[in-house]
Design an enzyme around this catalytic site. Structure first.
Site, mmCIF file in Angstrom:
data_model
loop_
_atom_site.group_PDB
_atom_site.id
_atom_site.type_symbol
_atom_site.label_atom_id
_atom_site.label_comp_id
_atom_site.label_asym_id
_atom_site.label_seq_id
_atom_site.Cartn_x
_atom_site.Cartn_y
_atom_site.Cartn_z
ATOM 1 N N ASN A 43 0.831 -1.200 0.000
ATOM 2 C CA ASN A 43 0.000 0.000 0.000
ATOM 3 C C ASN A 43 0.867 1.253 0.000
ATOM 4 O O ASN A 43 1.952 1.298 0.602
ATOM 5 C CB ASN A 43 -1.005 0.012 1.162
ATOM 6 C CG ASN A 43 -0.400 -0.187 2.522
ATOM 7 O OD1 ASN A 43 0.620 -0.856 2.679
ATOM 8 N ND2 ASN A 43 -1.014 0.406 3.534
ATOM 9 N N ILE A 44 0.387 2.268 -0.702
ATOM 10 C CA ILE A 44 1.113 3.523 -0.846
ATOM 11 C C ILE A 44 0.148 4.647 -0.497
ATOM 12 O O ILE A 44 -0.815 4.909 -1.240
ATOM 13 C CB ILE A 44 1.671 3.679 -2.273
ATOM 14 C CG1 ILE A 44 2.611 2.508 -2.581
ATOM 15 C CG2 ILE A 44 2.398 5.023 -2.409
ATOM 16 C CD1 ILE A 44 3.150 2.474 -3.985
ATOM 17 N N GLU A 45 0.390 5.264 0.654
ATOM 18 C CA GLU A 45 -0.492 6.333 1.122
ATOM 19 C C GLU A 45 0.030 7.690 0.654
ATOM 20 O O GLU A 45 1.137 7.794 0.118
ATOM 21 C CB GLU A 45 -0.609 6.271 2.653
ATOM 22 C CG GLU A 45 -1.221 4.946 3.089
ATOM 23 C CD GLU A 45 -1.478 4.835 4.584
ATOM 24 O OE1 GLU A 45 -0.999 5.691 5.358
ATOM 25 O OE2 GLU A 45 -2.166 3.871 4.969
ATOM 26 N N CYS A 54 -4.196 0.674 -2.472
ATOM 27 C CA CYS A 54 -3.988 -0.552 -1.699
ATOM 28 C C CYS A 54 -2.946 -1.451 -2.356
ATOM 29 O O CYS A 54 -2.718 -1.402 -3.570
ATOM 30 C CB CYS A 54 -5.287 -1.342 -1.591
ATOM 31 S SG CYS A 54 -6.583 -0.528 -0.664
ATOM 32 N N GLU A 56 -3.120 -4.549 -3.106
ATOM 33 C CA GLU A 56 -3.666 -5.440 -4.148
ATOM 34 C C GLU A 56 -3.716 -4.740 -5.504
ATOM 35 O O GLU A 56 -3.405 -5.330 -6.537
ATOM 36 C CB GLU A 56 -5.085 -5.888 -3.767
ATOM 37 C CG GLU A 56 -5.162 -6.738 -2.517
ATOM 38 C CD GLU A 56 -5.387 -5.921 -1.253
ATOM 39 O OE1 GLU A 56 -4.832 -4.813 -1.121
ATOM 40 O OE2 GLU A 56 -6.133 -6.418 -0.377
ATOM 41 N N CYS A 87 -10.356 -4.738 0.073
ATOM 42 C CA CYS A 87 -11.482 -3.803 0.197
ATOM 43 C C CYS A 87 -12.380 -3.909 -1.048
ATOM 44 O O CYS A 87 -12.024 -4.556 -2.043
ATOM 45 C CB CYS A 87 -10.968 -2.383 0.380
ATOM 46 S SG CYS A 87 -10.273 -1.667 -1.130
ATOM 47 N N CYS A 90 -10.855 -2.902 -4.479
ATOM 48 C CA CYS A 90 -9.863 -3.899 -4.910
ATOM 49 C C CYS A 90 -10.540 -5.171 -5.402
ATOM 50 O O CYS A 90 -10.099 -5.785 -6.376
ATOM 51 C CB CYS A 90 -8.887 -4.227 -3.777
ATOM 52 S SG CYS A 90 -7.672 -2.930 -3.516
HETATM 53 N N1 THU Z 1 -5.133 -1.548 2.683
HETATM 54 C C1 THU Z 1 -4.572 -2.358 1.724
HETATM 55 O O1 THU Z 1 -3.514 -2.030 1.151
HETATM 56 N N2 THU Z 1 -5.194 -3.525 1.426
HETATM 57 C C2 THU Z 1 -6.291 -4.008 2.075
HETATM 58 O O2 THU Z 1 -6.739 -5.105 1.764
HETATM 59 C C3 THU Z 1 -6.900 -3.228 3.145
HETATM 60 C C4 THU Z 1 -6.377 -1.854 3.328
HETATM 61 C C5 THU Z 1 -4.424 -0.326 3.063
HETATM 62 C C6 THU Z 1 -5.035 0.971 2.646
HETATM 63 C C7 THU Z 1 -4.455 1.919 3.667
HETATM 64 O O3 THU Z 1 -3.168 2.322 3.270
HETATM 65 C C8 THU Z 1 -4.307 1.075 4.921
HETATM 66 O O4 THU Z 1 -4.329 -0.276 4.474
HETATM 67 C C9 THU Z 1 -5.400 1.282 5.955
HETATM 68 O O5 THU Z 1 -6.664 1.139 5.388
#
Ligand code: THU
Length: 131
Positions: A43-45, A54, A56, A87, A90
């Site tokens: 994941n890259i915020e 996310c 995925e 989510c 995804c």
């Molecule tokens: N996130 C994912 O990368 N994959 C998931 O299946 C659930 C959520 C990430 C998004 C965000 O950066 C962090 O988790 C919190 O929601």
């Protein structure tokens, strides 16, 4: 004890690259293409939060951009006791580009469940309905 799944191990390694400065919730994903190639994502915020991608979707978009079109499985790893399923957005992207994948959920230590994507996304909207 069952041998560890290389796909899960790849997702665990990818998770270390997560950019989760805001949620601190690091996720790793690893997608297995039909030819056996493993493509990873994390994941890259982003400071605006809403542009977060996310793990995925990073894995799937990387795979598509590298020319892969058929997939078998995806592993998703987080450092939690409960599994971290993909989510809603995804699930849609995985369905559209990956079809009825096997979704393997795990944490840093152990596997936490296996699901068909069709069970996680019943009655999907997809290109077949664009007539
Ligand atoms: N996130 C994912 O990368 N994959 C998931 O299946 C659930 C959520 C990430 C998004 C965000 O950066 C962090 O988790 C919190 O929601």
């Amino acid at each position: 004890m069952a041998a560890s799944d290389p796909l899960v191990d790849a997702a665990r390694r990818a998770r270390k690259n997560a950019h989760a400065a805001f949620s601190k919730f690091k996720v790793g994903a690893a997608l297995e293409a039909a030819d056996g190639t493993i493509i990873t994502g994390c994941n890259i915020e982003n400071a605006t939060y809403g542009l977060t991608v996310c793990a995925e979707r990073v894995a799937m978009f990387k795979a598509l951009s590298e020319g892969h079109r058929r997939f078998r499985r995806i592993a998703v790893v987080a450092d939690t006791a409960d599994p971290t399923p993909p989510c809603g957005p995804c699930r849609q992207i995985l369905w559209e580009f990956g079809g009825d994948l096997e979704v393997v959920l795990a944490n840093l230590r152990t596997e936490k469940g296996r699901h068909r994507l069709s069970a996680l996304l019943p009655l999907p909207f997809d290109a077949r309905l664009l007539k």
